[in-house]
Design a protein around this motif. Structure first.
Motif, PDB file in Angstrom:
ATOM      1  N   ILE A 213      -3.316  14.527   4.030  1.00 28.93           N
ATOM      2  CA  ILE A 213      -2.209  15.861   3.943  1.00 28.93           C
ATOM      3  C   ILE A 213      -1.897  15.862   2.315  1.00 28.93           C
ATOM      4  CG2 ILE A 213       0.298  16.288   4.620  1.00 28.93           C
ATOM      5  CD1 ILE A 213      -0.467  13.674   6.371  1.00 28.93           C
ATOM      6  N   SER A 214      -1.496  15.470   2.065  1.00 35.06           N
ATOM      7  CA  SER A 214      -1.356  16.166   0.359  1.00 35.06           C
ATOM      8  C   SER A 214      -2.195  15.800  -1.000  1.00 35.06           C
ATOM      9  CB  SER A 214      -0.078  15.007  -0.648  1.00 35.06           C
ATOM     10  OG  SER A 214      -0.177  13.243  -0.341  1.00 35.06           O
ATOM     11  N   GLY A 215      -3.156  14.890  -0.444  1.00 38.16           N
ATOM     12  CA  GLY A 215      -4.179  14.594  -1.181  1.00 38.16           C
ATOM     13  C   GLY A 215      -3.902  14.376  -2.711  1.00 38.16           C
ATOM     14  N   LYS A 216      -2.951  13.408  -2.698  1.00 37.45           N
ATOM     15  CA  LYS A 216      -2.164  12.343  -3.604  1.00 37.45           C
ATOM     16  C   LYS A 216      -2.546  10.816  -2.931  1.00 37.45           C
ATOM     17  CE  LYS A 216       2.266  13.801  -4.203  1.00 37.45           C
ATOM     18  NZ  LYS A 216       3.828  13.658  -3.987  1.00 37.45           N
ATOM     19  N   PRO A 217      -3.826   9.870  -4.162  1.00 41.34           N
ATOM     20  CA  PRO A 217      -4.192   9.117  -4.460  1.00 41.34           C
ATOM     21  C   PRO A 217      -3.251   7.881  -3.379  1.00 41.34           C
ATOM     22  CG  PRO A 217      -4.268   9.386  -6.740  1.00 41.34           C
ATOM     23  CD  PRO A 217      -3.047  10.888  -5.905  1.00 41.34           C
TER      24      PRO A 217
ATOM     25  N   PHE B 157       0.813  -1.172   0.540  1.00 34.76           N
ATOM     26  CA  PHE B 157      -0.250   0.076   0.122  1.00 34.76           C
ATOM     27  C   PHE B 157       0.830   1.374  -0.274  1.00 34.76           C
ATOM     28  CE2 PHE B 157      -2.463   3.048   2.044  1.00 34.76           C
ATOM     29  CZ  PHE B 157      -4.339   2.568   1.607  1.00 34.76           C
ATOM     30  N   GLN B 158       0.733   1.817  -1.235  1.00 39.97           N
ATOM     31  CA  GLN B 158       1.412   2.883  -1.075  1.00 39.97           C
ATOM     32  C   GLN B 158       1.003   4.565  -0.913  1.00 39.97           C
ATOM     33  OE1 GLN B 158       2.680   5.426  -5.084  1.00 39.97           O
ATOM     34  NE2 GLN B 158       4.564   5.034  -4.453  1.00 39.97           N
ATOM     35  N   ARG B 159       1.083   5.581   0.263  1.00 40.09           N
ATOM     36  CA  ARG B 159       0.554   6.798   0.760  1.00 40.09           C
ATOM     37  C   ARG B 159       1.761   8.076   0.650  1.00 40.09           C
ATOM     38  NH1 ARG B 159       1.393   4.390   5.852  1.00 40.09           N
ATOM     39  NH2 ARG B 159       1.917   6.091   7.396  1.00 40.09           N
ATOM     40  N   ASN B 160       1.560   8.906  -0.193  1.00 44.11           N
ATOM     41  CA  ASN B 160       2.869   9.798  -0.409  1.00 44.11           C
ATOM     42  C   ASN B 160       4.650   9.173  -0.755  1.00 44.11           C
ATOM     43  OD1 ASN B 160       0.796  12.001   0.953  1.00 44.11           O
ATOM     44  ND2 ASN B 160       0.870  11.394   3.048  1.00 44.11           N
ATOM     45  N   GLY B 161       3.958   8.534  -1.774  1.00 45.94           N
ATOM     46  CA  GLY B 161       5.382   7.854  -2.177  1.00 45.94           C
ATOM     47  C   GLY B 161       5.862   7.216  -1.473  1.00 45.94           C
ATOM     48  N   SER B 162       5.305   6.266  -0.335  1.00 41.61           N
ATOM     49  CA  SER B 162       6.558   4.962  -0.014  1.00 41.61           C
ATOM     50  C   SER B 162       5.386   4.306   0.227  1.00 41.61           C
ATOM     51  CB  SER B 162       6.733   6.116   1.829  1.00 41.61           C
ATOM     52  OG  SER B 162       7.348   6.573   1.717  1.00 41.61           O
ATOM     53  N   TRP B 163       6.263   3.101   0.776  1.00 44.01           N
ATOM     54  CA  TRP B 163       5.669   1.614   0.488  1.00 44.01           C
ATOM     55  C   TRP B 163       5.106   1.235   1.875  1.00 44.01           C
ATOM     56  CZ3 TRP B 163       2.522   0.019  -3.304  1.00 44.01           C
ATOM     57  CH2 TRP B 163       2.609   0.430  -5.057  1.00 44.01           C
ATOM     58  N   HIS B 164       4.468   0.077   1.912  1.00 43.57           N
ATOM     59  CA  HIS B 164       3.757  -0.016   3.336  1.00 43.57           C
ATOM     60  C   HIS B 164       3.290  -1.456   3.702  1.00 43.57           C
ATOM     61  CE1 HIS B 164       4.770   4.036   5.170  1.00 43.57           C
ATOM     62  NE2 HIS B 164       4.048   4.796   4.234  1.00 43.57           N
ATOM     63  N   ASP B 165       3.530  -1.618   4.078  1.00 45.14           N
ATOM     64  CA  ASP B 165       2.971  -4.068   4.028  1.00 45.14           C
ATOM     65  C   ASP B 165       1.469  -3.846   4.556  1.00 45.14           C
ATOM     66  OD1 ASP B 165       2.627  -4.283   6.933  1.00 45.14           O
ATOM     67  OD2 ASP B 165       4.170  -4.857   7.256  1.00 45.14           O
ATOM     68  N   ALA B 166       0.489  -4.569   4.019  1.00 49.57           N
ATOM     69  CA  ALA B 166      -0.803  -4.672   4.392  1.00 49.57           C
ATOM     70  C   ALA B 166      -1.265  -4.366   5.988  1.00 49.57           C
ATOM     71  CB  ALA B 166      -1.596  -5.938   3.776  1.00 49.57           C
ATOM     72  N   ALA B 167      -0.644  -4.908   7.151  1.00 47.95           N
ATOM     73  CA  ALA B 167      -0.417  -4.594   8.310  1.00 47.95           C
ATOM     74  C   ALA B 167      -0.355  -3.242   8.618  1.00 47.95           C
ATOM     75  CB  ALA B 167       0.670  -5.464   9.225  1.00 47.95           C
TER      76      ALA B 167
END
Length: 122
Positions: free
Chosen positions: A91-95, A46-56
């Protein structure tokens, strides 16, 4: 009853619901919980604000956003949860983006809508 009193009563009824913070119903809570569980179980990133994160990590983040919306009465349905919490950064409005094994990366909103359809049996 006079027209003035009737009008005042009607206006009062129309104004009251907008000021109350009703909690989502059991069906909406179950669907939103199901969406978050689907994300956690998906194996997707899952990506938010350019950084990828695992599902948890993503689920934890979305839970915080959902809790915030609940306090303000702003997530009464799964559709509102998707639109207001799971689609883009506040914060950024980015999808937000979702990358699942063996599938093309996509915006999070359509991914969550697809999961909602599955939860509803469609």
């Amino acid at each position: 009853m006079t027209r003035g009193i009737l009008l005042a009563m009607l206006l009062g009824v129309a104004v009251v619901p907008s000021t109350l913070h009703a909690a989502p119903g059991a069906a909406a809570r179950a669907e939103i919980g199901g969406l978050m569980q689907a994300l956690e179980d998906s194996g997707c990133r899952f990506q938010r604000n350019g950084s990828w994160h695992d599902a948890a990590e993503a689920r934890s983040h979305l839970q915080r956003k959902y809790d915030y919306l609940l306090k303000r009465g702003l997530a009464d349905s799964a559709e509102q949860f998707i639109e207001r919490a799971a689609s883009r950064s506040s914060i950024s409005g980015k999808p937000y983006r979702v990358a699942c094994p063996g599938r093309a990366e996509q915006d999070a909103a359509p991914w969550f809508r697809q999961q909602l359809l599955r939860l509803r049996g469609g």
